[in-house]
Design a protein around this motif. Structure first.
Motif, PDB file in Angstrom:
ATOM      1  N   GLN A  66     -12.828 -11.935   5.714  1.00  0.00           N
ATOM      2  CA  GLN A  66     -13.822 -10.863   5.732  1.00  0.00           C
ATOM      3  C   GLN A  66     -13.160  -9.509   5.976  1.00  0.00           C
ATOM      4  O   GLN A  66     -13.526  -8.515   5.348  1.00  0.00           O
ATOM      5  N   ILE A  67     -12.195  -9.476   6.878  1.00  0.00           N
ATOM      6  CA  ILE A  67     -11.503  -8.224   7.171  1.00  0.00           C
ATOM      7  C   ILE A  67     -10.649  -7.807   5.970  1.00  0.00           C
ATOM      8  O   ILE A  67     -10.597  -6.630   5.617  1.00  0.00           O
ATOM      9  N   GLN A  68     -10.009  -8.781   5.331  1.00  0.00           N
ATOM     10  CA  GLN A  68      -9.236  -8.487   4.119  1.00  0.00           C
ATOM     11  C   GLN A  68     -10.110  -7.815   3.075  1.00  0.00           C
ATOM     12  O   GLN A  68      -9.721  -6.818   2.461  1.00  0.00           O
ATOM     13  N   LYS A  69     -11.276  -8.375   2.851  1.00  0.00           N
ATOM     14  CA  LYS A  69     -12.188  -7.846   1.836  1.00  0.00           C
ATOM     15  C   LYS A  69     -12.681  -6.455   2.214  1.00  0.00           C
ATOM     16  O   LYS A  69     -12.776  -5.570   1.367  1.00  0.00           O
ATOM     17  N   ALA A  70     -12.987  -6.240   3.498  1.00  0.00           N
ATOM     18  CA  ALA A  70     -13.523  -4.956   3.947  1.00  0.00           C
ATOM     19  C   ALA A  70     -12.516  -3.819   3.793  1.00  0.00           C
ATOM     20  O   ALA A  70     -12.886  -2.694   3.461  1.00  0.00           O
ATOM     21  N   PHE A  71     -11.228  -4.114   4.032  1.00  0.00           N
ATOM     22  CA  PHE A  71     -10.215  -3.055   4.025  1.00  0.00           C
ATOM     23  C   PHE A  71      -9.219  -3.160   2.880  1.00  0.00           C
ATOM     24  O   PHE A  71      -8.341  -2.315   2.751  1.00  0.00           O
ATOM     25  N   ASN A  72      -9.319  -4.221   2.084  1.00  0.00           N
ATOM     26  CA  ASN A  72      -8.367  -4.467   1.004  1.00  0.00           C
ATOM     27  C   ASN A  72      -6.947  -4.587   1.565  1.00  0.00           C
ATOM     28  O   ASN A  72      -6.014  -3.972   1.062  1.00  0.00           O
ATOM     29  N   TRP A  73      -6.813  -5.376   2.626  1.00  0.00           N
ATOM     30  CA  TRP A  73      -5.540  -5.605   3.298  1.00  0.00           C
ATOM     31  C   TRP A  73      -5.020  -6.998   2.999  1.00  0.00           C
ATOM     32  O   TRP A  73      -5.769  -7.893   2.630  1.00  0.00           O
TER      33      TRP A  73
END
Length: 87
Positions: free
Chosen positions: A41-48
Motif C-alpha cells: 500500500q505504501i509502495q503504491k501511494a508513493f511509487n517507492w
C-alpha cells in the motif's frame, strides 16, 4: 516596465499553492490509520521500491514513533501505536 515586473511578482506570490505535507508526514498519516498500512500500500501511494518503504518506516522509528508490525494473510502490516505514558 518595472510596473509589469512587480505585478508579475505579486501574482506569483498570490498564485502559489499551499505547501504540501512532507512525505514523512504523509507516511505517518498512513501508518496512523486503525488498519495500518502494508508495504504494498505504501509502495503504491508513493511509487517507492520496497527497500525505500522499509527505510522510511525505520526513519519514523528513529524519530521516536512506536511502530508495530503484525502478520496478516495479506502480508505484514505496520501501524503507529500511541504510547500510554512514559517509559
Amino acid at each position: 516596465m518595472t510596473t509589469t515586473h512587480s505585478s508579475n511578482q505579486r501574482s506569483g506570490v498570490s498564485g502559489r499553492a499551499r505547501a504540501r505535507p512532507t512525505r514523512q508526514a504523509e507516511l505517518r498519516k498512513l501508518l496512523a490509520r486503525r488498519s495500518g498500512a502494508s508495504i504494498a500500500q505504501i509502495q503504491k501511494a508513493f511509487n517507492w521500491q520496497p527497500h525505500t518503504v522499509r527505510a522510511a518506516i525505520s526513519a519514523q522509528r528513529k524519530s521516536g514513533s512506536v511502530i508495530v508490525r503484525s502478520n496478516t494473510d495479506k502480508g505484514s502490516v505496520y501501524r503507529i501505536v500511541e504510547e500510554s505514558g512514559s517509559q
